[in-house]
Each structure stands twice: as structure tokens, then as C-alpha cells.
Enzyme design. Structure first.
Site: not given
Ligand code: GLA
Length: 402
Positions: A32, A35, A120, A125, A170
């Protein structure tokens, strides 16, 4: 609403047959806030989809309808809004704008959207809307591009048009996720490995019902703090481009040179990258207890070092402990609300869901939603709707390894 229902509704509203595309939301198992630091992540796509039905128009208009909201938006492709309108259409305009900037001859189109990814909840989404829209608009053009490029362009749309400086995770997993697998992604090279998940395992997602908002300032602030860390550390270690390049011992050696908050942020990222690679290894050797331990560590680090958890997420993680069939869990996604992800043995998944809902309600007074998921396939044309010539390709993952 499935693809056939959406196609029927489209027919009623636009009086023509659409093609239908879909893109899934995702749950991140581990990795987390790594990225955008060029690091590693390991999400799965999940079986909640955004669907976009589309047909060509002979003019240069984009006419946008949603199955959930009543307003209809109409834009001229030669004069798309330059700034966001703070409405659901922003993701569509953002994607259309970025595709045009990338040289795709986007044509006039009617679009009807339906989203089933909870909004959210930290389940992406927005990436699902972007990717499904991109595939829908691309199918009306002559352009073909790899799904990796689609993911990049959708990320760009969110960065530049919506204003959230999100990383690539994502959009990438929404494009290239695979049923029964997690996707281990190197966010610098975009090499990825599909990591098989055991058949008897469920990804139980517990929505705290506290909504998170990425375009809010905290997410972008975390990115800036990481960038500040890289700037200071590169004074000691020339050649460092991102926190991905920093080892735990290098960070420790320069701890005093960093403001305490920046040090904490960097420590989370550097250690989280290691946890992702370790977790992939644990999955490969069927060590689910090991994955669970790493997920717990990840949660503590997000709570104490990166400071993106909240009371409800912490409670949701705590009340899962010792429930039968539970290996481990953590907050998932950007944080400040949203969901936790829990690894639970399939036969216990239903009872886990019931029990955690009760425990969470008892501690917070909030009725949560729990989704029992398995990894799903990434985006594509809906089968059983009028065939769409594919305007994208999947890339064989077996040649890449991390
Ligand atoms: C959101 C962002 C991702 C990533 C996460 C945290 O989902 O869209 O790119 O940075 O937060 O890991």
C-alpha cells in the site's frame, strides 16, 4: 444490472444496439502506497464491475447517461471541459481528453454507464469507470493498444483531469487481473507475475462505511512527503530515483538527516516493498499464515508510520482476530476510511462475515457491508452482447518474472 439489462436500457434510451464493455474494481492484498514510489503491489481484480454500453454517433458529441443518476451530460469532443465538474462524468471526460491527447481519433458516442463497485469503499470504483470507458471509446476508433497502455492513459486521466496523483496499481489490475490469481506488479517496469491463490481461500472485504476521498489533500500530501524523502536521501546516495531504490539499512543510516515524519513515511514504503515480495513467496509455498502475518504488519505500519488508517479501520482489523478460518487482514486501498481485506478459508467465510459484522456494529454502532470475493478477470468486452472487434490485447505474463 447485467450486460443484457444494460444493453436493453441503452436501446430504450438511444434507440440503437450498443456494444458493452466492463472493467472490475480491485482489492489490494498487500503493497500500500508503494505504487507511486516505483515499488511493488499485489492486488486482485474482484467481481464488481463498471459496465459501459456504447454506440457511435455521426456528430462530434459525447452523450453520457448513467443507470444510477438522472442527469444527462452532453459535450462536444472538440471543446471538452478543461477542468473537472465534480460529477461522475469527470472520469469519462478525463479519459476522452487523454485519449485525444495521445493521438486517438475519438469519435462521437452515446454512452450509458452502470457501476456496481461500491463507491468510497477503497475498491477502485474510479479505475473501473476509467478503464471501461477507455475500452468503449477505443472500440469506435481504428486504434489498437496493449492493455498496459490503456492502464497508463487511465491513470493519466485521473492524475491530470480528476486531480488525484494516484499510482498505476488500480488501473493496471482492472485491465490485467486474472481469476484465481493475485497480480504481483513491479510498478517501475510494469513487469508482473500472476500468483495463484489457493482454491479454498476467500478474500473477505469488510466495508467500514466510512467514505474515503482520494482527491482530498492527504493522499497527495503523502506523495509529496515521499518525494521530499527521496530528495534528501539522494544527497547521500546519488542515483536514487524513488524510495524503491532505498534499502532498509540505507534509510536507517540516514535517519537523523530526515525530519521525523518523513522518516516514518519512508520507513513504511521501504519495508512494505519487502513485505510484498515476501508475501508472494509465502503464497507460492502455500504459507498462508505467513501471508497473514505480513498483512498484519502492513496494517500496523499504515496505522503508525504512514498514518492513513482511521479508528473504524483499526477496529475492523482488531475484531477479526481469532475468528475461525482467518489468516490475516489489513486496511486496503488509499485509507482514511474504506475497507479491510481478510484472508479467510472458504468454509468459514460466511460465519466470518456474520461475526465480524456483529463485532464491528457492537464497537462502532455502524452497520458494515461485507463482500465475500474471489479474484476476477480484468477488463474486456462483455460476452453475449454484439461482438466487439478487440481494440486491445492482453500480454502473455509467463515471459515476465519478478
Ligand atoms: C489508491 C491509489 C493507488 C494506490 C493506493 C494506495 O488506491 O489509486 O494508486 O496508491 O491508493 O496503495
Amino acid at each position: 444490472m447485467n450486460a443484457a439489462d444494460l444493453a436493453e436500457r441503452f436501446q430504450k434510451e438511444f434507440h440503437t444496439q450498443p456494444k458493452v464493455f466492463r472493467a472490475p474494481g480491485r482489492v489490494n492484498l498487500i503493497g500500500e502506497h508503494t505504487d507511486y514510489n516505483d515499488g511493488f503491489v499485489m492486488p486482485s481484480a474482484i467481481g464488481f464491475f463498471t459496465r459501459v454500453a456504447v454506440s457511435a454517433r455521426s456528430d462530434r458529441k459525447l452523450v453520457l447517461r448513467s443507470a444510477e443518476y438522472s442527469e444527462v451530460f452532453e459535450f462536444d469532443l472538440t471543446n471538452l471541459p478543461a477542468v473537472r465538474l465534480n460529477a461522475w462524468c469527470d472520469y469519462v471526460i478525463g479519459v476522452a481528453t487523454i485519449l485525444q491527447q495521445a493521438g486517438c481519433a475519438v469519435t462521437g458516442a452515446n454512452l450509458l454507464l452502470h457501476g456496481e463497485v461500491p463507491i468510497g469503499a477503497g475498491l477502485s470504483s474510479s479505475a473501473a469507470i476509467e478503464v471501461a470507458t477507455a475500452l468503449a471509446l477505443l472500440c469506435l476508433t481504428e486504434v489498437t493498444m496493449p492493455l498496459q497502455t490503456v492502464a497508463r492513459l487511465c491513470q493519466k486521466a485521473e492524475n491530470e483531469f480528476v486531480g488525484a496523483r494516484v499510482g498505476i496499481m488500480d488501473q493496471f489490475v482492472s485491465c490485467l487481473g486474472r481469476a484465481e490469481h493475485a497480480l504481483l506488479l513491479d510498478c517501475r517496469s510494469l513487469d508482473f507475475d500472476l500468483v495463484p491463490l489457493p482454491e479454498n481461500l476467500k478474500l473477505v472485504i469488510c466495508n467500514t462505511m466510512v467514505k474515503h476521498q482520494l482527491s482530498g489533500g492527504e493522499y497527495n500530501r503523502r506523495r509529496e512527503e515521499c518525494e521530499q524523502g527521496v530528495q534528501i536521501l539522494s544527497g547521500f546516495y546519488p542515483g536514487i530515483k524513488a524510495l524503491r531504490d532505498v534499502s532498509p539499512s540505507q534509510l536507517l543510516a540516514q535517519a537523523k538527516a530526515l525530519p521525523p515524519i518523513i522518516y516514518k513515511r519512508c520507513l513504511h514504503v521501504v519495508e512494505e516493498n519487502r513485505r510484498v515480495l515476501d508475501a508472494a513467496q509465502c503464497f507460492r509455498s502455500s504459507d498462508l499464515q505467513g501471508v497473514g502475518r505480513l498483512m498484519r504488519e502492513s496494517h500496523r505500519s499504515l496505522r503508525d508510520l504512514y498514518e492513513v488508517s482511521c479508528r473504524e479501520l483499526d477496529i475492523m482489523v482488531e475484531v477479526a482476530e481469532e475468528l475461525p478460518g482467518y489468516y490475516g487482514g489489513r486496511m486496503t486501498g488509499g485509507g482514511f476510511g474504506g475497507s479491510t481485506v481478510n484472508l479467510v478459508e472458504s468454509p468459514q467465510a460466511e460465519s466470518f462475515a456474520r461475526e465480524i459484522t456483529e463485532r464491528y456494529r457492537w464497537q462502532t454502532g455502524i452497520s458494515s457491508e461485507v463482500y465475500i470475493c474471489s479474484p476476477a478477470n480484468g477488463a474486456g468486452a462483455e460476452p453475449n452482447t454484439p461482438a466487439a472487434a478487440p481494440s486491445f490485447q492482453t500480454i502473455d505474463s509467463s515471459s515476465k518474472s519478478i
